[in-house]
Design an enzyme around this catalytic site. Structure first.
Site, PDB file in Angstrom:
ATOM      1  N   ASP A 292       0.869  -1.175   0.000  1.00  0.00           N
ATOM      2  CA  ASP A 292       0.000   0.000   0.000  1.00  0.00           C
ATOM      3  C   ASP A 292       0.906   1.225   0.000  1.00  0.00           C
ATOM      4  O   ASP A 292       1.336   1.681   1.056  1.00  0.00           O
ATOM      5  CB  ASP A 292      -0.880  -0.044   1.256  1.00  0.00           C
ATOM      6  CG  ASP A 292      -1.788   1.177   1.366  1.00  0.00           C
ATOM      7  OD1 ASP A 292      -1.767   2.025   0.451  1.00  0.00           O
ATOM      8  OD2 ASP A 292      -2.506   1.271   2.374  1.00  0.00           O
ATOM      9  N   ASP A 438     -17.538   4.015   0.357  1.00  0.00           N
ATOM     10  CA  ASP A 438     -16.231   3.716   0.930  1.00  0.00           C
ATOM     11  C   ASP A 438     -16.399   3.420   2.431  1.00  0.00           C
ATOM     12  O   ASP A 438     -17.529   3.335   2.937  1.00  0.00           O
ATOM     13  CB  ASP A 438     -15.293   4.910   0.652  1.00  0.00           C
ATOM     14  CG  ASP A 438     -13.833   4.496   0.561  1.00  0.00           C
ATOM     15  OD1 ASP A 438     -13.429   3.608   1.332  1.00  0.00           O
ATOM     16  OD2 ASP A 438     -13.089   5.066  -0.259  1.00  0.00           O
ATOM     17  N   ASP A 551     -10.551  -3.507  -0.675  1.00  0.00           N
ATOM     18  CA  ASP A 551      -9.427  -2.569  -0.677  1.00  0.00           C
ATOM     19  C   ASP A 551      -8.431  -3.059   0.386  1.00  0.00           C
ATOM     20  O   ASP A 551      -8.728  -3.994   1.143  1.00  0.00           O
ATOM     21  CB  ASP A 551      -9.974  -1.175  -0.313  1.00  0.00           C
ATOM     22  CG  ASP A 551      -8.999  -0.066  -0.653  1.00  0.00           C
ATOM     23  OD1 ASP A 551      -7.903  -0.351  -1.174  1.00  0.00           O
ATOM     24  OD2 ASP A 551      -9.332   1.100  -0.382  1.00  0.00           O
ATOM     25  N   ARG A 610      -7.775  -4.175  -4.997  1.00  0.00           N
ATOM     26  CA  ARG A 610      -6.587  -3.344  -5.216  1.00  0.00           C
ATOM     27  C   ARG A 610      -5.340  -4.219  -5.342  1.00  0.00           C
ATOM     28  O   ARG A 610      -4.485  -3.966  -6.169  1.00  0.00           O
ATOM     29  CB  ARG A 610      -6.414  -2.334  -4.083  1.00  0.00           C
ATOM     30  CG  ARG A 610      -5.366  -1.275  -4.435  1.00  0.00           C
ATOM     31  CD  ARG A 610      -5.368  -0.139  -3.446  1.00  0.00           C
ATOM     32  NE  ARG A 610      -4.845  -0.550  -2.152  1.00  0.00           N
ATOM     33  CZ  ARG A 610      -4.765   0.259  -1.088  1.00  0.00           C
ATOM     34  NH1 ARG A 610      -5.186   1.512  -1.181  1.00  0.00           N
ATOM     35  NH2 ARG A 610      -4.294  -0.172   0.059  1.00  0.00           N
ATOM     36  N   ASP A 626      -4.306   4.308  -5.410  1.00  0.00           N
ATOM     37  CA  ASP A 626      -4.484   5.705  -5.006  1.00  0.00           C
ATOM     38  C   ASP A 626      -3.591   6.631  -5.809  1.00  0.00           C
ATOM     39  O   ASP A 626      -2.539   7.065  -5.364  1.00  0.00           O
ATOM     40  CB  ASP A 626      -4.206   5.831  -3.509  1.00  0.00           C
ATOM     41  CG  ASP A 626      -5.190   4.993  -2.700  1.00  0.00           C
ATOM     42  OD1 ASP A 626      -6.223   4.589  -3.271  1.00  0.00           O
ATOM     43  OD2 ASP A 626      -4.935   4.732  -1.523  1.00  0.00           O
ATOM     44  N   HIS A 684     -13.348   8.547  -8.695  1.00  0.00           N
ATOM     45  CA  HIS A 684     -13.168   8.382  -7.258  1.00  0.00           C
ATOM     46  C   HIS A 684     -12.412   9.598  -6.740  1.00  0.00           C
ATOM     47  O   HIS A 684     -11.691  10.248  -7.489  1.00  0.00           O
ATOM     48  CB  HIS A 684     -12.390   7.085  -7.002  1.00  0.00           C
ATOM     49  CG  HIS A 684     -12.301   6.700  -5.549  1.00  0.00           C
ATOM     50  ND1 HIS A 684     -13.288   6.975  -4.641  1.00  0.00           N
ATOM     51  CD2 HIS A 684     -11.343   6.029  -4.858  1.00  0.00           C
ATOM     52  CE1 HIS A 684     -12.933   6.501  -3.455  1.00  0.00           C
ATOM     53  NE2 HIS A 684     -11.748   5.928  -3.556  1.00  0.00           N
TER      54      HIS A 684
END
Lengths: 926, 486
Positions: A292, A438, A551, A610, A626, A684
């Protein structure tokens, strides 16, 4: 659809200049470089040279389907077992493991869709230097050289690929830690046992003595092994404040591959980098380790959220692929003998004829597991796609609605907010299919729950959406809040389903809910339980128009090393180190299974993830994580999704508008225009950014965005047919030009031009462009340069409605773009759009072809049955000449069609032919 | 409304009548006799004009053209051919509503979904007629309350126009009542506002007067202080000069600032009931607690105490006995303290004035109707937060833990050019994590009570509030009736 976004280059450059002043980027210090990753540093320190490995040809065993052979490392006498398989469809599989590992080494399960079917191997010749095997019927051979060990795959006199040709095969065998008490005890016991064994076996088996000498556990050799030096990071490693206990010691593996004649390699996503992979000699290797990465940086080899260890190599003659099936942290080094050469240098070589063959060398390094590599030998790009698909499966066939537009934001605050955004789309006449929720929709980041105030009556909200034939996606992340009042947590804990830390307790990390534990998705029983949580009676407030988003499944652990899980956590018999890159794959697998099960196996799931791995294409969609509201991020979305498509994951998209920061209006509009032509189309935005629903930027921009979204919707039949095709064949949907023009070198690294002897039609103006030229297409804010290739037929539905489901029964318009031969081909695929009934042959699949002034629709699946209310309302033929008469023949009846001919653009429009889309018909131009 | 063509073909005379663009409301009335009248009302509803277009009642609708309003029927009279309304193309009349789009402007397919730019007219008898985009015809979703848009669809649409009409009428009536009541209350508030305004003005004037007085006082005190200081300095100089005789006199008469003698008491203190009589030595001694000379601390406990009670003795009137008061250090300090007090008072008054001026400088509406909101605060609890709006002052948010965060201080009116008083902006609240600061936009709506109705945070740190108050009621609202859409 051809490349189009490249036209924005001038704009991009300008914007870059403005933005250079900003300091906004990833905190690189949070993530390891190769030097900071002990095994990578250790392995990379080895330079090409003579390999210490030798093939023991006398150990060779060849059955009909497999060859096995022992390899010995002359330095430490450790033996490896090489297995070689010839797989159906021109694939060769090479597996290398320790002959007798101290304990089993991890072999990746569940990624291959089945044990790949083999083909016979036959021995062509053998001598003391090596073995030659025939690979199937072609003139392909495998040459195994004994000293040093290397493996070459030949076709005719060409070497397609060589393994260990640079001598970089390494296999850190499992060993006991020497400075520990237990090592001493165990090794003593082992030697006693060996002695006993020797006594008994020598009586029983006269051959045993001989074999014994070759045994790596043999005492004499162990002594030598003990001399191997212990390097830092072998038994313990620290990064920042995190220490990795490494109870199993060093276990890395590495192998090099040489690709003669290859200058272009692609794949190994996910990296925010160019489509064509770069050489890595002057920096870090490409890293594959699901992470991440907060505010990731562009154009570098750092690891991102997902990993697909598949590389494609391409030249004008051949496309090949390497699939390195290993789920541990992996680094890939790429070098090339032509990388440093200028174009002039290359030309000089060419003219002088003195050039050495261009060659790309690749080296894979993984932290643990075994070497299990699939050499996909092409020869065409499409062959490689189908070869890879035969191993890991194809893109799941998504519900049609999921190809529409998705409206997301972190977060839509409450039900009222959802309702008003939904109404906004109707008010501004912009179609959409999915609205997304979300993490804030949950009760305190407890997934499978709802905020009791803001989402008090979720079914009411879902019903409201269903009344408009729209859907919702709610997020379910795999970190579970540690809270004894939370049902999900209690159940997972009581079932013992959490990942354990090295001391055996439930692992706890920090994530959105605060303290959180992580379900062990590597357990089939855990996955089954997880899937059962999506049942309508388990997941309160869920309905059939609610789907799921996974996610943070790298997994993301805010306080873990590199924002992920400690490598010494335990999944049953395995360490997290062995399995890391598979976590997200399993999360999505279990979730998709849950959505299938809740409908009794009838409905197709939609799950966005993701993190991903090889095979993730079977479970749904991925997005590029992201990103940021910057022109460069818009640009990178294209190579990122192209790269994913090449390795099977077609259902890819980037956050439209950019997740972090706030886009300028122009950037937002351009992003919609780009996103409309990428497979997964979702806007998004980050929690801290201002609202950016399409109608918030003035009527002019609303109109531009509306138009982009509407274009997407008119092309949904084409997208759907493309997904069906991808589902059937494994071919990518969004593809680089070289896939279509494999013999045109100009397309190999093509980013701003294409050279192809074809005709292209602007899909908006019908303007015709001849190929084999460089074109600069002037653009305005309202235009998106999109071209239909001459020779193609694209079905569209031009009655754009509120959602894709509203368009289900609408008629089709066929766009027939003629090539220079005045022919064209296309397909039309129709089914119910959401169930698995297509597997029961409930669909319509037609071939549409135009040749000799006859356009016809032929059934491609005569054994399939489906009826549609849709009909053909219009046929537009681009590049046509004026007919005197147009006749339709269907069901034995002839009728004259009205038509309109635009001589200036050579566009012939047939008015309302009216035949059913599933019928056999021909239209004759006379 | 915006869809109504401004021109009407008057069939009888074959001429065109165009309505002026200034006509903002065009309402069509329907009469079942087959006559069509177009009623045009201007925005002020001052008069009604019957413009044009009387169609012959003898006109026969041989084929129902779906999806058009009566005002458009004249374009769809059955003939051999049909002219697209934009005049771009002529097509055979059979191609009208044949589910294929022939006209660029979509006019040939008013009743189907064939044209991308088309629109479908819902007659919605009993409710409001309105247009929907053609794409909503037969899409399986009921859009027209008369169900006319789903004539060929699996959706089972009910005719809900009557109910909707009822509800709408009830709602509108409610709104009208609210408006009436609101306007009445507003009138009161305007009157109050005017009074309040006057009151505030008066208050301002008063304060200004006070300030002026204080100014004078201030000057006097400055002068006195100055004088006292001058004398003090003189004394000091004299002392320093060493003129012992004079010094002794000065000392004896008064000038030991740290002690008081019996003589001083005798000259300066008198009996309340007999001012003319000098105190005797013994009486003075008694007042001083028995000593001939006492220090200041002791003085406070004895003589001062008696003086402040004021029932037996008092200080002799200054005019008589302090005509030549002892120019001592004590006096200088005294004057300084006095001056400071006056200065403070002056400052306070001035601050009040500037506060008041600032408040009065705010735009409280044309009739000061918003003035009453000043110094009021309105609260609303939304989920875990309590929001407080103090109009023209500030907006705050308080969480359950009691932490208060500013969501902005009064910025400006930010409504539409037509009605700038429809929205307020409060800005520069607490800074946000990602830069910028919290701001709140308050929309004012008409209601009979003044209250905060809703608070939302559509984007981080951007708050919107719905604030209801009678003063937001606009008479213009009243003229928008049920027939607001053609």
């Amino acid at each position: 659809m051809a490349s189009f976004t490249e036209r924005m280059v001038p704009v991009l450059v300008l914007w870059l200049a403005v933005c250079l002043a900003e300091t906004w980027a990833v905190d690189r210090g949070n993530f390891k470089t190769c030097d900071q990753s002990a095994f990578c540093k250790r392995q990379r320190a080895l330079k090409p040279g003579e390999s210490p490995y030798r093939a023991l040809l006398e150990t060779m065993e060849l059955t009909n389907t497999r060859l096995t052979l022992q390899l010995i490392n002359d330095n430490n006498k450790v033996r490896l077992l090489l297995e070689l398989y010839r797989l159906q469809g021109n694939i060769t599989r090479v597996k290398i493991n320790e002959l007798k590992p101290l304990k089993p080494r991890y072999e990746v399960p569940d990624v291959l869709i089945r044990e790949p079917p083999t083909e016979p191997l036959s021995l062509l010749s053998q001598d003391e230097n090596g073995v030659v095997l025939s690979l199937g019927s072609e003139s392909q051979r495998v040459i195994i050289s004994a000293r040093p060990f290397r493996l070459d795959i030949m076709e005719g006199s060409d070497v397609l690929m060589s393994l260990n040709s640079r001598g970089l095969l390494t296999f850190e065998h499992l060993r006991m830690r020497k400075d520990t008490f237990s090592y001493k005890v165990t090794s003593t016991v082992a030697s006693v046992w060996d002695n006993i064994k020797r006594v008994f076996s020598s009586q029983a088996d006269p051959e045993a003595e001989k074999k014994e000498e070759a045994d790596p556990a043999n005492q004499a050799e162990t002594t030598k092994e003990e001399e191997e030096k212990v390097e830092d990071g072998m038994w313990e490693e620290t990064f920042k404040s995190h220490s990795d206990s490494k109870p199993n010691g060093p276990s890395a593996i590495s192998l090099d591959f040489s690709l003669p004649g290859v200058e272009h390699v692609y794949g190994i996503p996910e990296h925010a980098d160019t489509l064509r992979l770069k050489t890595t000699e002057n920096g870090d290797p490409y890293r594959l380790y699901n992470l991440d990465v907060f505010q990731y940086e562009l154009y570098n080899p750092m690891a991102l959220y997902g990993a697909v260890p598949v590389m494609l190599a391409h030249n004008t003659q051949r496309t090949t692929g390497i699939f390195w099936l290993n789920a541990a942290e992996t680094w890939v080094d790429i070098s090339s003998n032509t990388a440093g050469k200028t174009v002039f240098g290359k030309m000089l070589d060419y003219v002088q004829g003195s050039s050495e063959t261009p060659q790309t060398d690749v080296r894979w390094i993984s932290e643990s597991g075994i070497i299990d590599v699939f050499l996909m030998l092409g020869p065409t790009p499409k062959d490689v796609f189908s070869q890879y698909a035969s191993l890991t499966g194809t893109q799941s066939f998504p519900p049609l609605a999921s190809l529409g537009y998705h409206q997301c934001r972190w977060n839509y605050n409450d039900q009222e907010d959802v309702q008003s955004v939904d109404a906004g789309f109707d008010e501004h006449d912009i179609p959409y299919d999915f609205i997304w929720l979300d993490i804030e929709h949950t009760d305190g980041k407890r997934y499978f729950t709802w905020d009791p105030h803001k989402f008090a009556t979720p079914k009411e909200m879902l019903q409201g959406l269903m009344d408009k034939k729209r859907k919702l996606v709610a997020i379910v992340d795999p970190h579970i809040k540690v809270d004894s009042n939370y049902k999900i947590h209690n159940e997972i804990r009581s079932k013992g389903f959490y990942i354990k830390n090295k001391d055996g307790g439930d692992y706890e990390g920090w994530c959105w809910p605060g303290s959180a534990s992580y379900p062990d998705f590597f357990r089939a029983d855990m996955r089954a339980w997880w899937a059962s949580m999506f049942a309508y009676d388990q997941y309160e407030g869920s309905m059939e128009n609610m789907y799921t988003w996974n996610d943070m499944n790298e997994p993301s652990v805010f306080n873990g090393p590199e924002v992920t899980m400690h490598k010494d956590t335990v999944h049953g018999a395995w360490e997290h180190r062995d399995v890391h890159n598979l976590y997200g794959f399993y999360v999505q697998m279990a979730t998709a299974e849950g959505l299938i099960q809740r409908s009794g196996g009838i409905e197709r799931p939609f799950v966005l993830t993701r993190a991903f791995f090889a095979g993730s294409q079977r479970y749904g969609a991925v997005w590029t994580g992201d990103n940021a509201a910057e022109w460069d991020h818009l640009k990178i979305s294209i190579p990122m999704c192209l790269s994913l498509g090449l390795v099977g994951i077609s259902f890819c998209g980037a956050d439209v508008g950019g997740f972090f920061k706030s886009p300028s209006t122009e950037l937002l509009v351009r992003w919609y225009q780009t996103g409309a032509y990428q497979p997964f189309f979702r806007a998004h935005a980050h929690l801290d950014t201002p609202r950016r629903e399409p109608w918030l930027f003035g009527p002019e921009n609303t109109a531009l965005i509306r138009e982009a979204v509407r274009q997407r919707y008119t092309l949904l039949p084409y997208w759907y047919q493309q997904f069906y095709h991808a589902h059937r064949t494994g071919e990518p949907i969004m593809r680089p030009l070289w896939v279509e023009y494999p013999q045109d070198p100009a397309t190999f690294s093509c980013l701003n031009l294409f050279v192809c002897s074809q005709v292209w039609f602007d899909i908006h103006t019908f303007q015709k462009h001849n190929g084999a030229q460089n074109l600069y297409i002037p653009v305005t804010m309202s235009s998106i340069p999109v071209f239909q290739r001459g020779g193609s037929i694209i079905p569209r539905k031009v009655r754009v409605r509120r959602s894709s489901t509203c368009m289900e029964h609408d008629p089709y318009t066929l766009y027939v773009a003629l090539n220079l031969q005045r022919t064209a081909e296309g397909e039309l695929y129709i089914d119910d759009g959401h169930t698995f009934n297509y597997e029961k042959k409930e669909f319509i699949h037609r071939r549409l072809s135009f040749a000799k002034n006859i356009l016809s629709s032929v059934n491609l699946a005569p054994d399939a049955q489906f009826t549609t209310r849709s009909w053909i309302e219009r046929v537009v033929i681009l590049g046509a000449s004026k007919p005197s008469k147009v006749t339709l023949q269907t069901a034995g009846e002839y009728s004259q069609l009205e038509f309109d001919f635009d001589a200036s653009m050579s566009v012939l429009t047939l008015r309302k032919p009216g035949m059913n889309a599933g019928a056999d018909w021909t239209v004759m131009l006379q | 409304m915006r869809h109504v063509t401004a021109c009407f073909r008057k069939r009888k005379h074959g001429e065109f009548k165009c309505l002026s663009r200034s006509f903002k409301q065009v309402l069509a009335g329907f009469y079942e006799t087959g006559r069509r009248e177009f009623t045009v009302l201007d925005s002020d509803m001052r008069f009604q004009v019957i413009v044009a277009a009387v169609f012959w009642s003898g006109f026969v609708e041989s084929r129902k053209v779906r999806g058009i309003s009566s005002s458009y029927k004249r374009f769809y009279k059955e003939r051999k051919s049909f002219l697209c309304i934009d005049g771009s193309k002529i097509i055979p009349f059979e191609q009208v509503n044949d589910d294929y789009c022939d006209c660029e402007d979509g006019s040939d397919e008013p009743g189907t979904s064939a044209c991308p730019r088309g629109r479908f007219y819902c007659t919605n008898l009993g409710f409001r007629p309105h247009y929907i985009p053609s794409s909503r015809v037969n899409d399986g979703i009921c859009d027209c309350c008369d169900a006319s848009d789903e004539y060929n669809s699996p959706a089972h649409c009910q005719n809900t126009c009557w109910n909707l009409g009822q509800k709408e009428r009830a709602y509108v009536e409610g709104q009208m009542r609210t408006l009436d009541e609101g306007l009445r209350l507003k009138q009161q508030l305007i009157e109050e506002g005017v009074l309040l305004w006057r009151e505030k003005q008066a208050q301002l004037r008063e304060l200004q007067q006070v300030a002026e007085d204080l100014q004078i006082k201030l000057e006097e005190h400055r002068r006195r202080k100055h004088e006292a200081e001058r004398l003090k300095e003189q004394t000091l100089k004299a002392l320093e000069a060493g003129d012992s005789g004079k010094g002794r006199i000065l000392m004896r008469s008064c000038c030991n600032p740290y002690s008081i003698t019996v003589d001083e008491v005798k000259t300066k203190v008198v009996l309340v009931h007999d001012e003319e009589r000098l105190l005797s030595e013994d009486e003075a001694l008694g007042l001083l607690g028995g000593g001939h000379q006492i220090d200041l601390t002791k003085f406070r406990r004895t003589l001062w105490d008696v003086l402040t009670r004021g029932d037996s003795v008092k200080v002799r009137s200054i005019s008589l006995h302090f005509q030549h008061p002892p120019r001592c250090f004590f006096a200088a300090e005294w004057e300084a303290t006095n001056l400071k007090k006056v200065e403070e008072a002056y400052e306070t008054v001035n601050m009040e004035i500037s506060d008041l001026r600032k408040k009065l400088a705010i735009d409280y509406g044309t009739d000061w109707e918003f003035l009453f909101l000043n110094s009021q605060c309105y609260k609303l609890k939304v989920y875990e937060y309590i929001y407080t709006l103090c109009p023209f002052n500030q907006v705050t948010q308080k969480n359950t833990a009691g932490t208060e965060v500013s969501l902005g201080t009064w910025g400006m009116w930010a409504g539409t050019p037509k009605n700038q008083y429809s929205q307020m902006v409060y800005e520069n609240g607490e800074p946000c994590w990602q830069g910028g600061s919290r701001t709140t936009t308050v929309t004012l709506t008409c209601g009979t009570e003044t209250a905060l109705r809703s608070v939302k945070e559509p984007s981080k740190c951007q708050y919107i509030m719905d604030f209801q108050t009678p003063v937001a009621c606009q008479p213009v609202l009243k003229q928008r009736g049920i027939h607001s859409e053609l």
